[in-house]
Design a protein around this motif. Sequence first.
Motif, PDB file in Angstrom:
ATOM      1  N   ALA A 288     -76.418  48.930  -5.923  1.00 24.55           N
ATOM      2  CA  ALA A 288     -75.989  49.126  -4.985  1.00 24.55           C
ATOM      3  C   ALA A 288     -76.824  48.566  -3.618  1.00 24.55           C
ATOM      4  N   LEU A 289     -78.255  48.287  -3.904  1.00 23.42           N
ATOM      5  CA  LEU A 289     -79.026  47.619  -3.100  1.00 23.42           C
ATOM      6  C   LEU A 289     -79.365  46.308  -3.546  1.00 23.42           C
ATOM      7  N   ASP A 290     -78.576  45.550  -4.156  1.00 26.48           N
ATOM      8  CA  ASP A 290     -78.882  44.246  -4.761  1.00 26.48           C
ATOM      9  C   ASP A 290     -78.456  43.383  -3.338  1.00 26.48           C
ATOM     10  N   LYS A 291     -79.651  42.358  -3.019  1.00 28.35           N
ATOM     11  CA  LYS A 291     -79.663  41.635  -1.925  1.00 28.35           C
ATOM     12  C   LYS A 291     -78.318  40.792  -1.702  1.00 28.35           C
ATOM     13  N   GLY A 292     -77.860  40.319  -2.807  1.00 34.03           N
ATOM     14  CA  GLY A 292     -76.604  39.544  -2.472  1.00 34.03           C
ATOM     15  C   GLY A 292     -75.399  40.463  -2.031  1.00 34.03           C
ATOM     16  N   TRP A 293     -75.385  41.544  -2.675  1.00 31.57           N
ATOM     17  CA  TRP A 293     -74.299  42.370  -2.354  1.00 31.57           C
ATOM     18  C   TRP A 293     -74.160  43.005  -0.865  1.00 31.57           C
ATOM     19  N   LEU A 294     -75.529  43.237  -0.463  1.00 25.90           N
ATOM     20  CA  LEU A 294     -75.896  43.737   0.977  1.00 25.90           C
ATOM     21  C   LEU A 294     -75.424  42.508   2.040  1.00 25.90           C
ATOM     22  N   LEU A 295     -75.833  41.318   1.358  1.00 25.35           N
ATOM     23  CA  LEU A 295     -75.647  40.130   2.541  1.00 25.35           C
ATOM     24  C   LEU A 295     -74.095  39.756   2.604  1.00 25.35           C
ATOM     25  N   ILE A 296     -73.386  39.982   1.451  1.00 30.03           N
ATOM     26  CA  ILE A 296     -72.091  39.912   1.321  1.00 30.03           C
ATOM     27  C   ILE A 296     -71.177  40.837   2.144  1.00 30.03           C
ATOM     28  N   GLN A 297     -71.803  41.979   2.057  1.00 30.89           N
ATOM     29  CA  GLN A 297     -71.282  43.078   2.811  1.00 30.89           C
ATOM     30  C   GLN A 297     -71.393  43.006   4.511  1.00 30.89           C
ATOM     31  N   GLY A 298     -72.738  42.413   4.730  1.00 34.28           N
ATOM     32  CA  GLY A 298     -72.702  42.269   5.977  1.00 34.28           C
ATOM     33  C   GLY A 298     -71.970  41.075   6.718  1.00 34.28           C
ATOM     34  N   TYR A 299     -71.771  39.854   5.941  1.00 31.38           N
ATOM     35  CA  TYR A 299     -70.927  39.028   6.274  1.00 31.38           C
ATOM     36  C   TYR A 299     -69.435  39.377   6.254  1.00 31.38           C
ATOM     37  N   ALA A 300     -69.048  39.990   5.404  1.00 30.77           N
ATOM     38  CA  ALA A 300     -67.736  40.753   5.375  1.00 30.77           C
ATOM     39  C   ALA A 300     -67.365  41.457   6.510  1.00 30.77           C
ATOM     40  N   ARG A 301     -68.138  42.240   6.934  1.00 34.71           N
ATOM     41  CA  ARG A 301     -68.039  43.019   8.517  1.00 34.71           C
ATOM     42  C   ARG A 301     -68.034  42.181   9.534  1.00 34.71           C
ATOM     43  N   GLN A 302     -68.832  41.233   9.437  1.00 32.39           N
ATOM     44  CA  GLN A 302     -69.011  40.140  10.702  1.00 32.39           C
ATOM     45  C   GLN A 302     -67.617  39.636  10.685  1.00 32.39           C
ATOM     46  N   SER A 303     -67.277  38.815   9.716  1.00 23.23           N
ATOM     47  CA  SER A 303     -66.155  37.678   9.785  1.00 23.23           C
ATOM     48  C   SER A 303     -64.675  38.310   9.557  1.00 23.23           C
ATOM     49  N   ALA A 304     -64.634  39.358   8.651  1.00 23.00           N
ATOM     50  CA  ALA A 304     -63.235  40.061   8.537  1.00 23.00           C
ATOM     51  C   ALA A 304     -63.045  41.313   8.985  1.00 23.00           C
ATOM     52  N   GLY A 305     -64.285  41.790   9.395  1.00 20.06           N
ATOM     53  CA  GLY A 305     -64.142  43.363   9.977  1.00 20.06           C
ATOM     54  C   GLY A 305     -63.762  44.438   8.809  1.00 20.06           C
ATOM     55  N   ILE A 306     -64.231  44.240   7.616  1.00 19.57           N
ATOM     56  CA  ILE A 306     -63.777  45.175   6.508  1.00 19.57           C
ATOM     57  C   ILE A 306     -65.158  45.569   6.129  1.00 19.57           C
ATOM     58  N   ASP A 307     -65.263  46.809   5.470  1.00 21.32           N
ATOM     59  CA  ASP A 307     -66.391  47.524   4.726  1.00 21.32           C
ATOM     60  C   ASP A 307     -66.028  47.561   3.368  1.00 21.32           C
ATOM     61  N   LEU A 308     -66.879  46.670   2.539  1.00 23.38           N
ATOM     62  CA  LEU A 308     -66.391  46.294   1.075  1.00 23.38           C
ATOM     63  C   LEU A 308     -66.792  47.534   0.566  1.00 23.38           C
ATOM     64  N   THR A 309     -67.728  48.440   1.039  1.00 23.87           N
ATOM     65  CA  THR A 309     -67.781  49.699   0.098  1.00 23.87           C
ATOM     66  C   THR A 309     -66.796  50.758   0.058  1.00 23.87           C
ATOM     67  N   ARG A 310     -65.926  50.540   1.153  1.00 26.69           N
ATOM     68  CA  ARG A 310     -64.826  51.384   1.635  1.00 26.69           C
ATOM     69  C   ARG A 310     -63.552  50.779   1.279  1.00 26.69           C
ATOM     70  N   ASP A 311     -63.465  49.608   1.820  1.00 22.50           N
ATOM     71  CA  ASP A 311     -62.142  48.865   1.799  1.00 22.50           C
ATOM     72  C   ASP A 311     -62.102  48.175   0.357  1.00 22.50           C
ATOM     73  N   ALA A 312     -62.981  48.033  -0.399  1.00 21.10           N
ATOM     74  CA  ALA A 312     -63.034  47.527  -1.794  1.00 21.10           C
ATOM     75  C   ALA A 312     -63.112  48.505  -2.939  1.00 21.10           C
ATOM     76  N   GLU A 313     -63.180  48.407  -4.051  1.00 20.82           N
ATOM     77  CA  GLU A 313     -63.601  49.210  -5.168  1.00 20.82           C
ATOM     78  C   GLU A 313     -64.820  48.559  -5.914  1.00 20.82           C
ATOM     79  N   PRO A 314     -65.921  48.582  -5.363  1.00 19.22           N
ATOM     80  CA  PRO A 314     -67.155  48.092  -6.376  1.00 19.22           C
ATOM     81  C   PRO A 314     -67.530  48.831  -7.488  1.00 19.22           C
ATOM     82  N   VAL A 315     -67.852  47.949  -8.596  1.00 16.08           N
ATOM     83  CA  VAL A 315     -68.007  48.578  -9.859  1.00 16.08           C
ATOM     84  C   VAL A 315     -69.551  48.114 -10.168  1.00 16.08           C
ATOM     85  N   PHE A 316     -70.397  48.816 -10.164  1.00 15.08           N
ATOM     86  CA  PHE A 316     -71.711  48.480 -10.664  1.00 15.08           C
ATOM     87  C   PHE A 316     -72.019  48.316 -12.215  1.00 15.08           C
TER      88      PHE A 316
END
Length: 336
Positions: free
Chosen positions: A143-171
Amino acid sequence: MVGFARRSVLALALATSAAALATGWGAGTAAAAERLKVGVLKFGTVSWETSVIKAHGLDAAAGVEIEIVELASNDAARIAFQAGEVDTIVSDVLWAARLTAENRPVVYIPFSATEGSIMVAAGSPIRTLADLKGKKIGVAGGALDKGWLLIQGYARQSAGIDLTRDAEPVFGAPPLLQQKLETGELDAALLFWNFAARLEAKGFRELMPFDEAARKFGIEGNVSLLGYVFRAGFAAEHPAALKGLAEASRKAKALLAGSEAEWQRIRPQMRAEDDATFQALRRRFLDGIPKRPVEAEQADARRLYAILAEIGGERLVGPARTLPDGIYWSGLKGGS
């Protein structure tokens, strides 16, 4: 007679001194190579580089004697490093920064700027991060992978979505996630670059690589987030060892950049089952060779660290909200 004896003793002494210099004993020990234990994963990309170094004697030429210590996993490598069983491993600059912030100072020499990517099937309808809404996404590294965090941040910025809530992450472990993406059990997967390369060879495509996401936040160039890590005390006592490894590493990468034969020699270590996989792994490795001055690297690393610290918080970076001073080894100034 006495004079003859004295001349004989002197001649013997001179002969012995010459032999000592030739064999590295006696006075020659002052110039003996620094010894350096390097922890590597047997089939990891660091083992490709160290194989080239040893095959061509690049370590000896640079005044350092590298001893390769094979380790079973990244976790085992970090444990061995912290226990002092090895002098250096390749790890994440974020981990290096965290150790330093926790009063276990380390220094860092960039190794690779190649990072992971979000991969999808060639025919997938997913074209942007917004399309990940409601999708099952595999995430390597936790959950703290740097790539995952950065993608989450850009998804919020560009698309207004929270991938931790609006998608189904599987680690999970990268090989398992790769397999599940291939069988269609996942809609997308964020994987380390070597697994992404293997998928690319099978016709999968990149949705967004880590470095593209980083540029969305103003990062100017590729940042070498993987590097050789040394305990600061060791670095202070053995600067020649660090200098020798840095020089041998540069020369090994130069050989790999210009020699087809060298790649064929290390191909068994790459576990490339076909030519497409071999070519994809080679291309991505070469793309990640650090080429920028270390000052530019460090400036971008500071920006990226601050972004990741804001997104990941203390769970990711510990007490340091900014990249600690002195992380990049001072011997690198003026080049990388």
